[in-house]
Design a protein around this motif. Structure first.
Motif, PDB file in Angstrom:
ATOM      1  N   ASP A 129      -5.522  -6.268  -8.902  1.00 17.06           N
ATOM      2  CA  ASP A 129      -4.437  -5.292  -8.785  1.00 17.06           C
ATOM      3  C   ASP A 129      -4.235  -4.546 -10.098  1.00 17.06           C
ATOM      4  OD1 ASP A 129      -4.020  -6.093  -6.135  1.00 17.06           O
ATOM      5  OD2 ASP A 129      -2.559  -7.604  -6.724  1.00 17.06           O
ATOM      6  N   SER A 142       1.821  -1.410  -5.230  1.00 17.57           N
ATOM      7  CA  SER A 142       1.702  -0.596  -4.018  1.00 17.57           C
ATOM      8  C   SER A 142       3.075  -0.098  -3.601  1.00 17.57           C
ATOM      9  CB  SER A 142       1.064  -1.417  -2.884  1.00 17.57           C
ATOM     10  OG  SER A 142      -0.291  -1.676  -3.158  1.00 17.57           O
ATOM     11  N   HIS A 146       0.034   2.454  -6.807  1.00 11.33           N
ATOM     12  CA  HIS A 146      -1.077   2.625  -5.875  1.00 11.33           C
ATOM     13  C   HIS A 146      -0.434   3.078  -4.574  1.00 11.33           C
ATOM     14  CE1 HIS A 146      -3.615   1.003  -2.551  1.00 11.33           C
ATOM     15  NE2 HIS A 146      -4.593   1.506  -3.280  1.00 11.33           N
ATOM     16  N   LYS A 180      -8.181  -4.493  -6.247  1.00 10.95           N
ATOM     17  CA  LYS A 180      -7.055  -4.623  -5.320  1.00 10.95           C
ATOM     18  C   LYS A 180      -7.378  -5.713  -4.319  1.00 10.95           C
ATOM     19  CE  LYS A 180      -3.074  -3.062  -3.695  1.00 10.95           C
ATOM     20  NZ  LYS A 180      -1.849  -3.293  -4.464  1.00 10.95           N
TER      21      LYS A 180
END
Length: 225
Positions: free
Chosen positions: A80, A95, A115, A161
């Motif tokens: 990540d 995210s 993201h 990710k």
């Protein structure tokens, strides 16, 4: 080229915000939070380019003389995260989607980046991924993407990710006024396989509400290698 962090003195501490705004007239990456514009700004590219992926050689990860632009010093890419060795950048990814007012929700920490949750899956064969981050903050200093303006063709980017690591090479760099942020950065699962990194840049101007806002967006585009 000035790569030193820009400090903003006199900014209100709780109103610094960067967001991606979807408007009827187009898409905008917005910086807010200054009570008045300062006599400074954030860097933009000395030169812009848009090259065909086939015209940009893949990074040679085995050549010691290119390691500083292709590999991280410790050789690791945490999950990540996005890592750009050439500019010494690494940001953890969060995210996030859009807020109720149509802005992209960004982390409050400048060493993190959003993201976009509308991006294509990281291991997909098609579609684009959008990563956006603060250029700086009055209290925290330079953000992880502060030197995005300095990436060169062929620089490596590593995006990880959910345990999947992907490798990308830079093929395009541009600076646009915010009202002209290209729709392709929001193409999600449609369109070609691309990674778009976005941050703010340029001088600070006063918006309609009397707040300071960066005039431009810096956009780097990369393709897999």
């Amino acid at each position: 080229m000035n790569t030193q962090p820009t400090r903003f003195r006199g900014a209100t501490p709780i109103l610094l915000l960067v967001g991606l705004v979807i408007l009827a007239a187009g898409s905008v990456l917005v910086y807010q939070g200054m009570t008045a514009p300062q006599e400074s700004g954030a860097p933009t590219p000395d030169r812009t380019y848009a090259l065909a992926p086939a015209d940009v050689p893949d990074p040679d990860l085995d050549r010691p003389d290119t390691n500083e632009r292709t590999q991280t010093p410790d050789g690791t890419m945490p999950d990540d995260s996005v890592t750009i060795p050439a500019i010494g950048a690494r940001a953890s990814l969060v995210s996030l989607g859009f807020t109720g007012d149509g802005t992209l929700d960004l982390p409050t920490e400048v060493d993190q980046a959003s993201h976009w949750d509308g991006s294509a899956p990281i291991d997909a064969a098609d579609g684009s991924i959008l990563v956006a981050g603060h250029v700086d903050d009055a209290q925290q200093g330079a953000g992880a993407l502060y030197d995005l303006h300095a990436v060169q063709p062929g620089d490596a980017i590593y995006l990880t990710k959910n345990g999947v690591e992907t490798r990308w090479k830079v093929v395009a760099l541009q600076s646009v006024v915010k009202e002209q942020l290209p729709d392709r950065v929001f193409s999600g699962e449609s369109g070609p396989r691309e990674l778009h990194l976005v941050t703010c840049g340029g001088p600070i101007v006063t918006d309609a509400n009397g707040n300071g806002t960066y005039l431009e967006n810096v956009i780097a585009t990369a393709v897999p290698f």
